[in-house]
Design a protein around this motif. Structure first.
Motif, PDB file in Angstrom:
ATOM      1  N   UNK A 278       0.827  -1.204   0.000  1.00  0.00           N
ATOM      2  CA  UNK A 278       0.000   0.000   0.000  1.00  0.00           C
ATOM      3  C   UNK A 278       0.866   1.261   0.000  1.00  0.00           C
ATOM      4  N   UNK A 279       1.977   1.198   0.715  1.00  0.00           N
ATOM      5  CA  UNK A 279       2.902   2.341   0.741  1.00  0.00           C
ATOM      6  C   UNK A 279       3.492   2.579  -0.645  1.00  0.00           C
ATOM      7  N   UNK A 280       3.892   1.481  -1.318  1.00  0.00           N
ATOM      8  CA  UNK A 280       4.426   1.612  -2.681  1.00  0.00           C
ATOM      9  C   UNK A 280       3.368   2.177  -3.613  1.00  0.00           C
ATOM     10  N   UNK A 281       2.130   1.695  -3.477  1.00  0.00           N
ATOM     11  CA  UNK A 281       1.028   2.178  -4.310  1.00  0.00           C
ATOM     12  C   UNK A 281       0.769   3.658  -4.073  1.00  0.00           C
ATOM     13  N   UNK A 282       0.765   4.053  -2.799  1.00  0.00           N
ATOM     14  CA  UNK A 282       0.516   5.447  -2.451  1.00  0.00           C
ATOM     15  C   UNK A 282       1.620   6.356  -2.990  1.00  0.00           C
ATOM     16  N   UNK A 283       2.874   5.941  -2.799  1.00  0.00           N
ATOM     17  CA  UNK A 283       4.011   6.748  -3.260  1.00  0.00           C
ATOM     18  C   UNK A 283       4.049   6.825  -4.786  1.00  0.00           C
TER      19      UNK A 283
ATOM     20  N   UNK B  53       3.527  10.068  -9.298  1.00  0.00           N
ATOM     21  CA  UNK B  53       3.127   9.830 -10.689  1.00  0.00           C
ATOM     22  C   UNK B  53       4.114   8.935 -11.445  1.00  0.00           C
ATOM     23  N   UNK B  54       4.454   7.819 -10.831  1.00  0.00           N
ATOM     24  CA  UNK B  54       5.335   6.852 -11.480  1.00  0.00           C
ATOM     25  C   UNK B  54       4.547   6.066 -12.519  1.00  0.00           C
ATOM     26  N   UNK B  55       5.252   5.578 -13.547  1.00  0.00           N
ATOM     27  CA  UNK B  55       4.570   4.739 -14.530  1.00  0.00           C
ATOM     28  C   UNK B  55       4.487   3.306 -14.015  1.00  0.00           C
ATOM     29  N   UNK B  56       3.802   2.447 -14.775  1.00  0.00           N
ATOM     30  CA  UNK B  56       3.564   1.071 -14.314  1.00  0.00           C
ATOM     31  C   UNK B  56       4.869   0.297 -14.131  1.00  0.00           C
ATOM     32  N   UNK B  57       5.815   0.480 -15.032  1.00  0.00           N
ATOM     33  CA  UNK B  57       7.082  -0.241 -14.920  1.00  0.00           C
ATOM     34  C   UNK B  57       7.829   0.150 -13.654  1.00  0.00           C
ATOM     35  N   UNK B  58       7.848   1.424 -13.356  1.00  0.00           N
ATOM     36  CA  UNK B  58       8.502   1.891 -12.129  1.00  0.00           C
ATOM     37  C   UNK B  58       7.776   1.376 -10.891  1.00  0.00           C
TER      38      UNK B  58
ATOM     39  N   UNK C 179       9.224  -1.365  -7.813  1.00  0.00           N
ATOM     40  CA  UNK C 179       9.310  -1.103  -6.373  1.00  0.00           C
ATOM     41  C   UNK C 179       8.496  -2.075  -5.529  1.00  0.00           C
ATOM     42  N   UNK C 180       7.519  -2.737  -6.110  1.00  0.00           N
ATOM     43  CA  UNK C 180       6.631  -3.611  -5.334  1.00  0.00           C
ATOM     44  C   UNK C 180       7.366  -4.678  -4.514  1.00  0.00           C
TER      45      UNK C 180
ATOM     46  N   UNK D 224      15.049  -4.702 -13.159  1.00  0.00           N
ATOM     47  CA  UNK D 224      15.618  -5.622 -12.171  1.00  0.00           C
ATOM     48  C   UNK D 224      16.749  -4.990 -11.370  1.00  0.00           C
ATOM     49  N   UNK D 225      17.620  -4.227 -12.025  1.00  0.00           N
ATOM     50  CA  UNK D 225      18.755  -3.634 -11.311  1.00  0.00           C
ATOM     51  C   UNK D 225      18.288  -2.653 -10.243  1.00  0.00           C
ATOM     52  N   UNK D 226      17.236  -1.883 -10.558  1.00  0.00           N
ATOM     53  CA  UNK D 226      16.705  -0.940  -9.563  1.00  0.00           C
ATOM     54  C   UNK D 226      16.020  -1.701  -8.429  1.00  0.00           C
ATOM     55  N   UNK D 227      15.321  -2.780  -8.774  1.00  0.00           N
ATOM     56  CA  UNK D 227      14.684  -3.611  -7.747  1.00  0.00           C
ATOM     57  C   UNK D 227      15.717  -4.124  -6.754  1.00  0.00           C
ATOM     58  N   UNK D 228      16.844  -4.596  -7.274  1.00  0.00           N
ATOM     59  CA  UNK D 228      17.908  -5.119  -6.408  1.00  0.00           C
ATOM     60  C   UNK D 228      18.422  -4.038  -5.466  1.00  0.00           C
TER      61      UNK D 228
END
Length: 229
Positions: A107-112, A117-122, A126-127, A147-151
């Motif tokens: 929910x925090x990721x969704x709210x942020x 105004x992040x796009x779907x890929x971004x 983060x999820x 993937x690199x940002x997720x890591x």
């Protein structure tokens, strides 16, 4: 110089030496901000810049350490086995805490994401931020995330949890070891669990179980939340 940069041993040496330096600094300073992993990351970046070494060359040598990530995660089953009866007796409470943590994290990721105004890929990148790296990277890849940002986000989440979780427990008066373990494992995965183990065997065992449950259950919740935004 090219041979020096491409040496497998150089990457391994930099990684191990940086982490050991971080451990020494942490022991001498004794403050949460001096997290060994955070110090190691900073030192490796400085060394790569000073040596003008390309990250791809560094990664080619350090990947052998990455291979140990999954076996190291599996080793967390040892404290689970040692405290199996305690975990069975408190399983409902642990599952309830883990589910609450998973939903809160997403929910925090969704709210942020909505706020900035992040796009779907971004957003899907983060999820998996609170899932252990071994699972989180695969989840991000399946959802089409970066993937690199997720890591990076997963590691930063773990470091932040390692550094602040004990302080947060004191701030909100959370002194029950089982509650502490659930919080550490659900919010900051393996890196947080390492701190939980330093606090006590119960915290470490519960945190180990929590991070495993978080990894498994988050796969389902990520699919649900990825369709929301």
């Amino acid at each position: 110089m090219s041979l020096f940069h491409n040496s497998v041993y150089l990457s391994l040496f930099l990684s191990i030496a940086a982490y050991e330096t971080g451990c020494i600094i942490k022991k001498r300073c004794g403050i949460a901000l001096c997290n060994p992993l955070l110090i190691a990351i900073v030192l490796v970046i400085i060394c790569l810049k000073a040596l003008d070494m390309d990250y791809a060359d560094y990664e080619a040598g350090s990947r052998y350490l990455s291979y140990l990530l999954t076996p190291a995660t599996i080793c967390l089953a040892i404290p689970l086995y040692e405290k199996i009866m305690l975990l069975k007796n408190n399983l409902k409470a642990i599952i309830a805490g883990v589910l609450s943590g998973i939903v809160t994290n997403m929910l925090i990721v969704l709210l942020c994401s909505s706020l900035f105004k992040l796009n779907h890929q971004q957003y899907v990148t983060l999820l998996p931020k609170s899932i252990t790296t071994a699972i989180g990277i695969s989840v991000s890849q399946e959802l089409g995330g970066i993937v690199t940002i997720t890591a990076v986000v997963i590691i930063l989440t773990g470091i932040l949890g390692n550094m602040t979780a004990e302080w947060v427990c004191r701030l909100f008066g959370i002194d029950d070891p089982i509650s502490q373990g659930v919080g550490f494992g659900t919010s900051s995965h393996v890196i947080g669990t390492a701190r939980a183990m330093e606090m006590g065997e119960i915290q470490g065992s519960v945190s180990s179980l929590s991070l495993v449950l978080t990894g498994i259950l988050s796969v389902l919740f990520v699919l649900i939340f990825s369709a929301v935004y």
